[in-house]
Write an enzyme that holds these catalytic residues in place. Structure first.
Site, PDB file in Angstrom:
ATOM      1  N   GLY A  38       0.916  -1.297  -0.298  1.00  0.00           N
ATOM      2  CA  GLY A  38       0.173   0.388  -0.325  1.00  0.00           C
ATOM      3  C   GLY A  38       0.562   0.894  -0.100  1.00  0.00           C
ATOM      4  N   HIS A  39       1.788   1.152   0.628  1.00  0.00           N
ATOM      5  CA  HIS A  39       2.999   1.941   0.392  1.00  0.00           C
ATOM      6  C   HIS A  39       3.648   2.508  -0.007  1.00  0.00           C
ATOM      7  CE1 HIS A  39       3.079   1.398   5.367  1.00  0.00           C
ATOM      8  NE2 HIS A  39       2.199   2.356   5.773  1.00  0.00           N
ATOM      9  N   GLY A 154      -2.567   8.394   1.177  1.00  0.00           N
ATOM     10  CA  GLY A 154      -3.735   6.770   0.517  1.00  0.00           C
ATOM     11  C   GLY A 154      -5.579   7.260   0.998  1.00  0.00           C
ATOM     12  N   ARG A 194      -0.871  -2.630  10.556  1.00  0.00           N
ATOM     13  CA  ARG A 194      -0.940  -3.911  11.478  1.00  0.00           C
ATOM     14  C   ARG A 194      -1.779  -4.974  11.150  1.00  0.00           C
ATOM     15  NH1 ARG A 194      -2.966   1.438  13.234  1.00  0.00           N
ATOM     16  NH2 ARG A 194      -1.667   2.447  15.469  1.00  0.00           N
TER      17      ARG A 194
END
Ligand code: PAF
Length: 286
Positions: A38-39, A154, A194
């Site tokens: 995602g990053h 995001g 997480r």
């Protein structure tokens, strides 16, 4: 050129000054590390839209509420470096807490950037009181330190994105915010740092979060626009091992709560699986 890790604000400022005077457009991706794909999508977007890209890796203590996972938040700079390198990022800015908040004994001594109460008394802000004050304060500091032309955020942290766009507008930060789509595993689970905390079994339960959101999206397509009915659908379908914190429907442009979906909306959820708090959302276009 290989990636450079910078810990000091003064050193970063020198580097940026040089790049800016060479006419380079500066991109920033603020992160708390523990980087995943995602990053990486944010970094690739920044690299595409800027000539020189900085990512910050800083677990920001002032955005964690009492009892949250600040101490145990994963710190993985070595693997973060590899991921940032693979996205062709130029600099990782990884300051210490003392570098960002020098000499601060209690965070209540700090000048803070505080978003409007009505926009934080919903969704994540309701249970994480003060969280977005900490986010906006650190992001303002990062904007002042890096002075980026563009910054990527995001859509998974959809309330954060909305509040940062508003802060940039309200406080005239000369930066363009680029919003990047939420990235999911093939299973549908939204990528999150997480997720690392989840056992295999918990990961299975967690899938029910995205499944339920997709079900809501389908229900709206089938003509159910009453958000109370949509909430009922969610409650009957959510896995019993997933403890719902909130499921909220807001207007995408104003973040006001809505009773009916008759404008593009966000349906956002936070839920706990075991000890792990997860968030996810879908955009419902009408
Ligand atoms: O989204 C995050 O990881 C953080 O809230 C941010 C924007 C890096 C600020 O600490």
């Amino acid at each position: 050129m290989s990636i450079v890790i910078v810990n000091k604000i003064s050193e970063l400022r020198e580097i940026i000054k040089k790049e800016k005077s060479a006419g380079k457009k500066i991109g920033l991706v603020p992160t708390m590390g523990c980087l995943h794909n995602g990053h990486k999508s944010l970094m690739l977007k920044a690299v595409q839209n800027a000539d020189f890209t900085v990512i910050s890796v800083f677990v920001n203590p002032i955005q964690f509420c009492p009892g949250e996972d600040y101490d145990k938040y994963p710190r993985t700079l070595d693997s973060d470096k590899k991921i940032a390198e693979s996205a062709a990022v130029d600099v990782i800015f990884a300051p210490s807490v003392n570098e960002m908040y020098p000499g601060l004994e209690k965070f209540s001594d700090l000048t803070m950037v505080v978003p409007p109460y009505e926009l934080t008394d919903i969704m994540c802000g309701k249970s994480r009181v003060g969280h977005f004050d900490g986010v906006e304060t650190v992001v303002s500091k990062l904007f002042n330190i890096v002075q980026p032309d563009i910054a990527c955020f995001g859509m998974k942290d959809i309330q954060q994105l909305f509040l940062i766009k508003k802060m940039v507008k309200d406080l005239n930060f000369p930066v363009e915010i680029i919003e990047c789509p939420l990235v999911r595993e093939e299973s549908g689970l939204a990528l999150s740092s997480r997720n690392k905390y989840l056992s295999e079994k918990e990961k299975e339960y967690a899938l029910s979060i995205s499944k339920t959101l997709f079900l809501i999206g389908e229900a709206v397509k089938n003509g159910i626009i009453d958000t109370k009915k949509l909430l009922d659908i969610a409650l009957t379908n959510l896995n019993k091992n997933v403890e719902l914190e909130y499921l909220e429907f807001v207007n995408k442009d104003t973040f006001e709560k809505i009773d009916e979906i008759n404008h593009t909306a966000i349906c956002a959820m936070a839920a706990r699986v075991g000890d792990v708090r997860l968030i996810d959302n879908i955009i419902i276009e009408v």
